[in-house]
Enzyme design. Structure first.
Site, PDB file in Angstrom:
ATOM      1  N   ASP A 236       1.845   2.717  -5.288  1.00 18.23           N
ATOM      2  CA  ASP A 236       2.100   2.596  -3.858  1.00 18.23           C
ATOM      3  C   ASP A 236       2.929   3.808  -3.425  1.00 18.23           C
ATOM      4  O   ASP A 236       3.542   4.494  -4.249  1.00 18.23           O
ATOM      5  CB  ASP A 236       2.860   1.289  -3.609  1.00 18.23           C
TER       6      ASP A 236
ATOM      7  N   ASP B 203       5.740  -2.297  -4.496  1.00 19.98           N
ATOM      8  CA  ASP B 203       6.939  -3.064  -4.149  1.00 19.98           C
ATOM      9  C   ASP B 203       6.683  -4.229  -3.209  1.00 19.98           C
ATOM     10  O   ASP B 203       7.586  -5.026  -2.970  1.00 19.98           O
ATOM     11  CB  ASP B 203       7.981  -2.142  -3.508  1.00 19.98           C
TER      12      ASP B 203
ATOM     13  N   GLU C 168      10.378   3.813   3.558  1.00 21.02           N
ATOM     14  CA  GLU C 168       9.425   3.167   4.461  1.00 21.02           C
ATOM     15  C   GLU C 168       9.381   3.926   5.791  1.00 21.02           C
ATOM     16  O   GLU C 168      10.396   4.055   6.486  1.00 21.02           O
ATOM     17  CB  GLU C 168       9.833   1.712   4.711  1.00 21.02           C
TER      18      GLU C 168
ATOM     19  N   GLU D  91       5.038   4.064   0.029  1.00 18.87           N
ATOM     20  CA  GLU D  91       6.285   3.721   0.719  1.00 18.87           C
ATOM     21  C   GLU D  91       7.051   2.656  -0.064  1.00 18.87           C
ATOM     22  O   GLU D  91       6.495   1.652  -0.487  1.00 18.87           O
ATOM     23  CB  GLU D  91       5.987   3.212   2.126  1.00 18.87           C
TER      24      GLU D  91
ATOM     25  N   SER E  92      -2.327   3.789  -0.781  1.00 17.77           N
ATOM     26  CA  SER E  92      -1.370   3.381   0.241  1.00 17.77           C
ATOM     27  C   SER E  92      -2.091   2.821   1.459  1.00 17.77           C
ATOM     28  O   SER E  92      -3.199   3.240   1.782  1.00 17.77           O
ATOM     29  CB  SER E  92      -0.529   4.600   0.653  1.00 17.77           C
TER      30      SER E  92
ATOM     31  N   LYS F 209      -6.249  -1.812  -1.726  1.00 12.37           N
ATOM     32  CA  LYS F 209      -5.681  -1.511  -3.041  1.00 12.37           C
ATOM     33  C   LYS F 209      -6.437  -2.228  -4.158  1.00 12.37           C
ATOM     34  O   LYS F 209      -6.805  -1.615  -5.170  1.00 12.37           O
ATOM     35  CB  LYS F 209      -4.187  -1.859  -3.049  1.00 12.37           C
TER      36      LYS F 209
END
Length: 200
Positions: free
Chosen positions: A7, A152, A15, A9, A90, A133
């Site tokens: 990922d 995350d 972020e 961010e 992402s 994803k």
């Protein structure tokens, strides 16, 4: 044959929407995929707030230009890329990602695209595919690769669970508690070692 899927961010860079919310003084925009699992619902919420405040792509890009990768992120990414293939997967957008990719040494990124009017108003967005994803790591599996994934947020869990090895990185207490089977790390050195161990 392995590909590590990361990922962006919260893992490699701060972020973007939180940085913009703080710069613009609009706390409602601090909601991310850590808070809202439904990405379409989250994006419609964000675009509505932008319309309310008369903000567009230019204002967001000005903030992004001032964002740097997290301390140690570039070195972590360089170490991974020296040992194997890495793809950043992402749910951000090409219009947001480019300056961040330059600061990270131009890694490969698969992301989405904003629909932007001539005056800079963000009118919508185009996702590459459903469940971007998870769909991407499954396509890599079909190509003969095993994947190792780290993220995350809620929208990372599909690729994490579907990969040969998956990890949470600097996630929330709630997400870690909901996924006790997923190893969770806070430090790049520990995550790097876990990824290396998964490829042995």
């Amino acid at each position: 044959m392995y590909i590590t899927c990361l990922d962006l961010e919260g893992v490699l860079v701060p972020e973007i929407w939180i940085a913009f919310a703080e710069a613009a003084g609009i706390p409602e925009l601090t909601r991310t995929t850590r808070d809202e699992p439904d990405y379409d619902k989250l994006m419609e919420y964000r675009l509505g707030i932008l319309r309310e405040h008369g903000l567009g792509l230019r204002e967001i890009q000005e903030v992004i230009a001032r964002i740097d990768p997290m301390p140690g992120a570039r070195e972590f990414l360089d170490a991974l890329r020296a040992e194997g293939q890495v793809i950043i997967i992402s749910d951000t957008f090409t219009q947001f990602a480019q300056p961040l990719m330059e600061k990270l040494g131009w890694p490969t990124i698969f992301c989405n695209e904003l629909v932007v009017a001539d005056d800079g108003t963000i009118t919508g967005y185009r996702m590459r595919c459903p469940q971007t994803k998870l769909t991407t790591v499954r396509a890599l599996h079909d190509c003969g690769f095993d994947t190792i994934a780290a993220g995350d947020s809620h929208n990372d869990l599909g690729m994490i669970h579907d990969s040969k090895a998956g990890f949470l990185f600097r996630s929330t207490d709630a997400i870690r508690a909901e996924n006790p089977d997923v190893p969770a790390y806070e430090d790049y050195a520990d995550l790097l070692e876990a990824i290396r161990a998964a490829t042995r």
